[in-house]
Design a protein around this motif. Structure first.
Motif, PDB file in Angstrom:
ATOM      1  N   VAL A 253       0.224 -26.269  13.535  1.00  0.00           N
ATOM      2  CA  VAL A 253      -0.951 -25.403  13.384  1.00  0.00           C
ATOM      3  C   VAL A 253      -1.761 -25.894  12.184  1.00  0.00           C
ATOM      4  CG1 VAL A 253       0.117 -23.356  14.409  1.00  0.00           C
ATOM      5  CG2 VAL A 253       0.343 -23.747  11.949  1.00  0.00           C
ATOM      6  N   ALA A 254      -3.057 -25.567  12.176  1.00  0.00           N
ATOM      7  CA  ALA A 254      -3.924 -26.020  11.094  1.00  0.00           C
ATOM      8  C   ALA A 254      -3.934 -25.053   9.911  1.00  0.00           C
ATOM      9  CB  ALA A 254      -5.347 -26.212  11.624  1.00  0.00           C
ATOM     10  N   SER A 255      -3.550 -23.792  10.151  1.00  0.00           N
ATOM     11  CA  SER A 255      -3.633 -22.787   9.094  1.00  0.00           C
ATOM     12  C   SER A 255      -2.755 -21.593   9.450  1.00  0.00           C
ATOM     13  CB  SER A 255      -5.080 -22.309   8.941  1.00  0.00           C
ATOM     14  OG  SER A 255      -5.489 -21.644  10.133  1.00  0.00           O
ATOM     15  N   GLN A 256      -2.573 -20.681   8.479  1.00  0.00           N
ATOM     16  CA  GLN A 256      -1.801 -19.472   8.747  1.00  0.00           C
ATOM     17  C   GLN A 256      -2.545 -18.554   9.722  1.00  0.00           C
ATOM     18  OE1 GLN A 256      -0.059 -17.453   5.391  1.00  0.00           O
ATOM     19  NE2 GLN A 256       0.727 -19.337   4.491  1.00  0.00           N
ATOM     20  N   MET A 257      -3.870 -18.635   9.731  1.00  0.00           N
ATOM     21  CA  MET A 257      -4.643 -17.841  10.688  1.00  0.00           C
ATOM     22  C   MET A 257      -4.341 -18.297  12.124  1.00  0.00           C
ATOM     23  SD  MET A 257      -8.771 -17.186  10.881  1.00  0.00           S
ATOM     24  CE  MET A 257      -8.802 -16.435   9.258  1.00  0.00           C
ATOM     25  N   GLU A 258      -4.322 -19.600  12.317  1.00  0.00           N
ATOM     26  CA  GLU A 258      -3.997 -20.132  13.650  1.00  0.00           C
ATOM     27  C   GLU A 258      -2.554 -19.803  14.011  1.00  0.00           C
ATOM     28  OE1 GLU A 258      -3.474 -24.463  15.827  1.00  0.00           O
ATOM     29  OE2 GLU A 258      -5.078 -24.263  14.327  1.00  0.00           O
ATOM     30  N   ALA A 259      -1.672 -19.852  13.008  1.00  0.00           N
ATOM     31  CA  ALA A 259      -0.263 -19.533  13.239  1.00  0.00           C
ATOM     32  C   ALA A 259      -0.087 -18.088  13.677  1.00  0.00           C
ATOM     33  CB  ALA A 259       0.545 -19.800  11.969  1.00  0.00           C
ATOM     34  N   SER A 260      -0.855 -17.174  13.080  1.00  0.00           N
ATOM     35  CA  SER A 260      -0.731 -15.752  13.434  1.00  0.00           C
ATOM     36  C   SER A 260      -1.104 -15.530  14.901  1.00  0.00           C
ATOM     37  CB  SER A 260      -1.617 -14.891  12.526  1.00  0.00           C
ATOM     38  OG  SER A 260      -2.989 -15.090  12.796  1.00  0.00           O
ATOM     39  N   CYS A 261      -2.144 -16.233  15.376  1.00  0.00           N
ATOM     40  CA  CYS A 261      -2.549 -16.118  16.790  1.00  0.00           C
ATOM     41  C   CYS A 261      -1.442 -16.645  17.701  1.00  0.00           C
ATOM     42  CB  CYS A 261      -3.838 -16.913  17.033  1.00  0.00           C
ATOM     43  SG  CYS A 261      -5.270 -16.291  16.128  1.00  0.00           S
ATOM     44  N   LEU A 262      -0.813 -17.746  17.289  1.00  0.00           N
ATOM     45  CA  LEU A 262       0.269 -18.341  18.076  1.00  0.00           C
ATOM     46  C   LEU A 262       1.464 -17.390  18.156  1.00  0.00           C
ATOM     47  CD1 LEU A 262       1.610 -20.785  19.495  1.00  0.00           C
ATOM     48  CD2 LEU A 262       2.295 -21.577  17.236  1.00  0.00           C
ATOM     49  N   VAL A 263       1.851 -16.808  17.008  1.00  0.00           N
ATOM     50  CA  VAL A 263       3.009 -15.907  16.971  1.00  0.00           C
ATOM     51  C   VAL A 263       2.757 -14.682  17.847  1.00  0.00           C
ATOM     52  CG1 VAL A 263       4.416 -14.425  15.510  1.00  0.00           C
ATOM     53  CG2 VAL A 263       3.771 -16.697  14.702  1.00  0.00           C
ATOM     54  N   ILE A 264       1.556 -14.106  17.743  1.00  0.00           N
ATOM     55  CA  ILE A 264       1.204 -12.933  18.553  1.00  0.00           C
ATOM     56  C   ILE A 264       1.284 -13.274  20.044  1.00  0.00           C
ATOM     57  CG2 ILE A 264      -0.700 -11.391  19.194  1.00  0.00           C
ATOM     58  CD1 ILE A 264      -1.528 -11.565  16.178  1.00  0.00           C
TER      59      ILE A 264
END
Length: 215
Positions: free
Chosen positions: A119-130
């Protein structure tokens, strides 16, 4: 020195639609991005960073972890060796950490056989986890074949993304490679001649070097 409880890689109770998160993520950007979209329960002393279900967890490797060295490896191995858990590795691949990514990729995918999602950022990671949690909470199908298909949804895109990260491959050549070599193991064992038939000589040499050069 902190000591983890002996069963910290065992299954934990995760209520439907919730995530059990390691206490260290409380107040982080990643946790804040997920608040309101999914319910978080924080617990101390966990080896994984997030539990998506009783038997599926996420190990998160930050940009700082990657730059700092190989300290993250012990956690990955611990979860990989646990019979109770399926671990998914999410890593922050940024400009600062990009040069360290190939070593992590080889270790995670080739040595441990685990799913790796950059992932490029924690924001992108949060979308992935959700997205992963929502996939877990869908009504299970009565048709076992459909159930298996849903289970494959996670592994197939992650495999594609992993192959895309190999030098010279990218989004166009990755699907072509996976049609001929449907697993990382088959791709890593392919000869330059076999690879050339799919991607040409220059890229074939890059792929072969990626898998054969020492870390």
């Amino acid at each position: 020195m902190e000591k983890n409880p002996p069963d910290d890689t065992g299954p934990v109770h995760v209520p439907l639609g919730h995530i059990v998160a390691n206490e260290k993520w409380r107040g982080s950007q990643l946790a804040q991005e997920m608040q309101g979209k999914i319910k978080l329960i924080f617990e101390d002393g966990l080896t994984p960073d997030f539990y998506l279900s009783n038997r599926c967890c996420i190990l998160y490797v930050t940009e700082a972890d990657l730059v700092a060295g190989n300290g993250y490896r012990k956690r990955l191995v611990r979860v990989r060796n646990s019979n109770n858990l399926k671990g998914i590795v999410v890593v922050e691949k940024t400009r600062m950490s990009e040069q360290y990514f190939p070593a992590l990729q080889k270790f995670t995918v080739l040595d441990l056989g685990m799913v790796l999602l950059p992932v490029a950022s924690q924001m992108e990671a949060s979308c992935l986890v959700i997205q992963l949690v929502q996939e877990q909470t869908k009504e299970p199908s009565k048709n076992p074949l459909l159930g298996k298909k849903r289970a494959l949804l996670l592994s197939e895109p992650s495999l594609l993304r992993t192959v895309q990260q190999i030098p010279g491959v990218g989004k166009v050549k990755a699907p072509l490679l996976l049609q001929k070599f449907p697993s990382i193991q088959q791709l890593s064992n392919a000869s330059i001649g076999e690879l050339e038939q799919v991607v040409g000589q220059a890229v074939a040499q890059q792929i072969h070097a990626f898998f054969t050069q020492p870390r």
